[in-house]
Design an enzyme around this catalytic site. Structure first.
Site, PDB file in Angstrom:
ATOM      1  N   LYS A  79      30.475  10.559  15.485  1.00 18.64           N
ATOM      2  CA  LYS A  79      30.626   9.290  16.357  1.00 18.64           C
ATOM      3  C   LYS A  79      30.919   7.971  15.608  1.00 18.64           C
ATOM      4  O   LYS A  79      31.673   7.263  16.036  1.00 18.64           O
ATOM      5  CB  LYS A  79      29.229   9.005  17.004  1.00 18.64           C
ATOM      6  CG  LYS A  79      28.110   8.898  16.287  1.00 18.64           C
ATOM      7  CD  LYS A  79      26.818   8.649  17.054  1.00 18.64           C
ATOM      8  CE  LYS A  79      26.176   9.740  17.394  1.00 18.64           C
ATOM      9  NZ  LYS A  79      25.602  10.523  16.379  1.00 18.64           N
ATOM     10  N   HIS A 207      15.636   9.252  14.084  1.00 18.21           N
ATOM     11  CA  HIS A 207      16.548   8.455  13.557  1.00 18.21           C
ATOM     12  C   HIS A 207      15.983   7.166  13.404  1.00 18.21           C
ATOM     13  O   HIS A 207      15.204   6.667  14.377  1.00 18.21           O
ATOM     14  CB  HIS A 207      17.600   8.351  14.541  1.00 18.21           C
ATOM     15  CG  HIS A 207      18.820   7.785  14.020  1.00 18.21           C
ATOM     16  ND1 HIS A 207      18.857   6.410  13.334  1.00 18.21           N
ATOM     17  CD2 HIS A 207      20.114   8.306  13.832  1.00 18.21           C
ATOM     18  CE1 HIS A 207      20.048   6.317  12.791  1.00 18.21           C
ATOM     19  NE2 HIS A 207      21.177   7.311  13.056  1.00 18.21           N
ATOM     20  N   GLU A 284      21.823  13.123   9.172  1.00 12.53           N
ATOM     21  CA  GLU A 284      23.010  12.828   9.948  1.00 12.53           C
ATOM     22  C   GLU A 284      23.511  11.584   9.687  1.00 12.53           C
ATOM     23  O   GLU A 284      23.718  10.794  10.473  1.00 12.53           O
ATOM     24  CB  GLU A 284      22.639  12.945  11.534  1.00 12.53           C
ATOM     25  CG  GLU A 284      22.139  14.058  12.070  1.00 12.53           C
ATOM     26  CD  GLU A 284      21.292  13.852  13.259  1.00 12.53           C
ATOM     27  OE1 GLU A 284      21.373  12.957  13.882  1.00 12.53           O
ATOM     28  OE2 GLU A 284      20.687  14.810  13.784  1.00 12.53           O
TER      29      GLU A 284
HETATM   30  N1  PLP Z   1      22.606  10.626  14.421  1.00  5.41           N
HETATM   31  C1  PLP Z   1      22.323  10.225  15.705  1.00  5.41           C
HETATM   32  C2  PLP Z   1      21.497  10.794  16.700  1.00  5.41           C
HETATM   33  C3  PLP Z   1      22.628   8.885  15.979  1.00  5.41           C
HETATM   34  O1  PLP Z   1      22.452   8.382  17.152  1.00  5.41           O
HETATM   35  C4  PLP Z   1      23.412   8.286  15.003  1.00  5.41           C
HETATM   36  C5  PLP Z   1      23.962   6.772  15.283  1.00  5.41           C
HETATM   37  O2  PLP Z   1      23.627   5.988  16.297  1.00  5.41           O
HETATM   38  C6  PLP Z   1      23.925   8.915  13.709  1.00  5.41           C
HETATM   39  C7  PLP Z   1      23.404   9.942  13.477  1.00  5.41           C
HETATM   40  C8  PLP Z   1      24.510   8.079  12.464  1.00  5.41           C
HETATM   41  O3  PLP Z   1      24.021   6.856  12.149  1.00  5.41           O
HETATM   42  P1  PLP Z   1      24.104   6.171  11.058  1.00  5.41           P
HETATM   43  O4  PLP Z   1      25.636   5.747  11.092  1.00  5.41           O
HETATM   44  O5  PLP Z   1      23.303   5.123  10.935  1.00  5.41           O
HETATM   45  O6  PLP Z   1      23.978   7.129   9.725  1.00  5.41           O
END
Ligand code: PLP
Length: 426
Positions: A79, A207, A284
């Site tokens: 994402k 998270h 993640e």
């Molecule tokens: N994993 C989950 C379930 C998330 O919702 C997000 C971001 O919202 C991420 C990983 C990635 O987070 P970040 O970009 O802070 O590493």
């Protein structure tokens, strides 16, 4: 059937297939490419906003991540930046992927990534997306409620499930606890229900909120996951996976914070999940990898000057990129980013010639501004360019064409060494 799924995925891969990246000549940098594109666009009279993605940055981010957190396997959060070349480079480097929807699963699997390298880490999924995951042979999925377990038992009974718990993340720039995560007190019941439904729970995840500022949040969440593992074993599950989620900072200047976080995480892992237990640890990370990959170049398309109540001059610059484009998340930053100005001044403008400036995006919505506060900039003109580094996270992937403004073109760039490492992409 599996062959139909494979055919569908090949179709998706063809549709999303990226054009060749720009291979940087010896000694050339992505920064030079930004300046070259600005020159070319200015000469052509079409001063469209654009981004340059420096894909070699991913290699150094990956190295840093593995060095700091040797026990943790990164599953990149798609994402954050779903640029196909970003995914291809990360796939070649050997990361796994965190997907949140069927569309992301299609994109990643369409690039040839094995389903075993993917976690479907959205605790609240559409039934059709769960069915798609099951058809593809994807096994790792997260959940945080009884209702989701009932869906999973019906549509993906052979899944290997990961229970996402709630964290204390109010210090993070983007907290997630109101929307996702089971309370620790509810976990025993959820694990029991999963058992009664014949589902296998294999681990716990959390998270700490995106752009986390408090390493202690990781320590507390790892300790909580340890309790969930104990509850899981008691309920008859074989608990073998710990998922640390994302939250790691991604922009230049955050290195010390990341090092501190890594120290806290490594210590907590050694205390609660010592290596001898054989527990697999994944994370993640999104912004940690993608944050500094992209640089955005935007153009001033309109300007207004006014006086504040004290008679001081203030300026408003209207840019051809904004909140509905690549700056979607920056309104929530407490400190605005100061852009690099591309303009030749006879000499460095003295601070007394800097003005409080509001930076607006191009749409007709008054909410469309880059930052909630003003930034200090010199007097600029329509046609001048501003450059924003560290624009790789949650920028292109959140862009829209609201009001008919196009999504900024991304020029992918990589060194010849990286290009040859990728070989012939499938
Ligand atoms: N994993 C989950 C379930 C998330 O919702 C997000 C971001 O919202 C991420 C990983 C990635 O987070 P970040 O970009 O802070 O590493």
């Amino acid at each position: 059937t599996p062959s139909e799924v494979k055919k569908d995925l090949l179709g998706v891969a063809e549709r999303l297939w990226p054009s060749e990246p720009i291979t940087l000549g010896p000694g050339a940098s992505a920064w030079q490419l930004v300046l070259k594109k600005i020159k070319e666009l200015s000469i052509s009279g079409r001063q469209d906003a654009f981004m340059v993605a420096d894909l070699d940055v991913l290699v150094s981010r990956h190295r840093t991540f593995l060095q700091a957190l040797p026990r943790v396997q990164p599953f990149y959060a798609v994402k954050c930046n779903s640029n196909p070349w970003v995914l291809l480079v990360l796939s070649a480097l050997g990361t796994g992927f965190d997907c949140a929807s069927q569309g992301e699963l299609e994109q990643v699997l369409g690039l040839g990534v094995a389903p075993s390298r993917v976690i479907f880490a959205n605790p609240c999924k559409a039934v059709s997306h769960i069915q798609f995951a099951a058809r593809c042979g994807m096994q790792l999925l997260t959940f945080d409620s009884e209702e989701e377990l009932i869906k999973l038992a019906r549509y993906h009974p052979r899944a290997r499930l990961v229970l996402r718990i709630q964290t204390r993340d109010s210090q993070s720039t983007f907290p997630l606890h109101t929307k996702f995560g089971a309370h620790l007190e509810a976990c025993g019941h959820l694990l029991q229900v999963a058992r009664e439904l014949g589902l296998a729970v294999v681990g716990a995840s959390f998270h700490v909120g995106s752009d986390c500022h408090t390493p202690e949040s990781y320590r507390q969440a790892i300790a909580d996951c340890h309790s969930v593992f104990e509850m899981g074993c008691k309920a008859g599950h074989h608990m073998s996976l710990l998922d640390l989620g994302g939250g790691f900072p991604g922009v230049k200047g955050s290195e010390a914070k990341f090092e501190e976080m890594s120290r806290v995480i490594n210590t907590a892992l050694a205390q609660y999940f010592p290596e001898e237990t054989g527990i697999k640890v994944i994370a993640e990370p999104g912004r940690f990898y993608a944050g500094s990959v992209c640089t955005a170049a935007v153009n001033i398309i309109a300007k207004k000057s006014s006086l504040d109540p004290g008679g001081h001059r203030k300026l408003a610059y209207y840019l051809n990129e904004g909140h509905y484009g690549v700056f979607r998340l920056f309104l929530r930053d407490s400190v605005p980013r100061i852009p690099i100005v591309v303009k030749e001044f006879p000499s460095e403008p003295p601070p007394s010639l800097l003005f409080p400036c509001t930076l607006y995006g191009p749409t007709c919505d008054a909410f469309d501004r880059l930052f909630s506060t003003e930034v200090q900039l010199p007097e600029l003109d329509v046609g001048d360019w501003l450059i924003f580094p560290d624009m790789g996270a949650y920028s292109s992937s959140m862009s829209s064409t609201f009001n008919g403004f196009p999504i900024s073109t991304v020029y992918d760039a990589m060194s010849p060494q990286l290009r040859s490492l990728l070989g012939t992409v499938p």
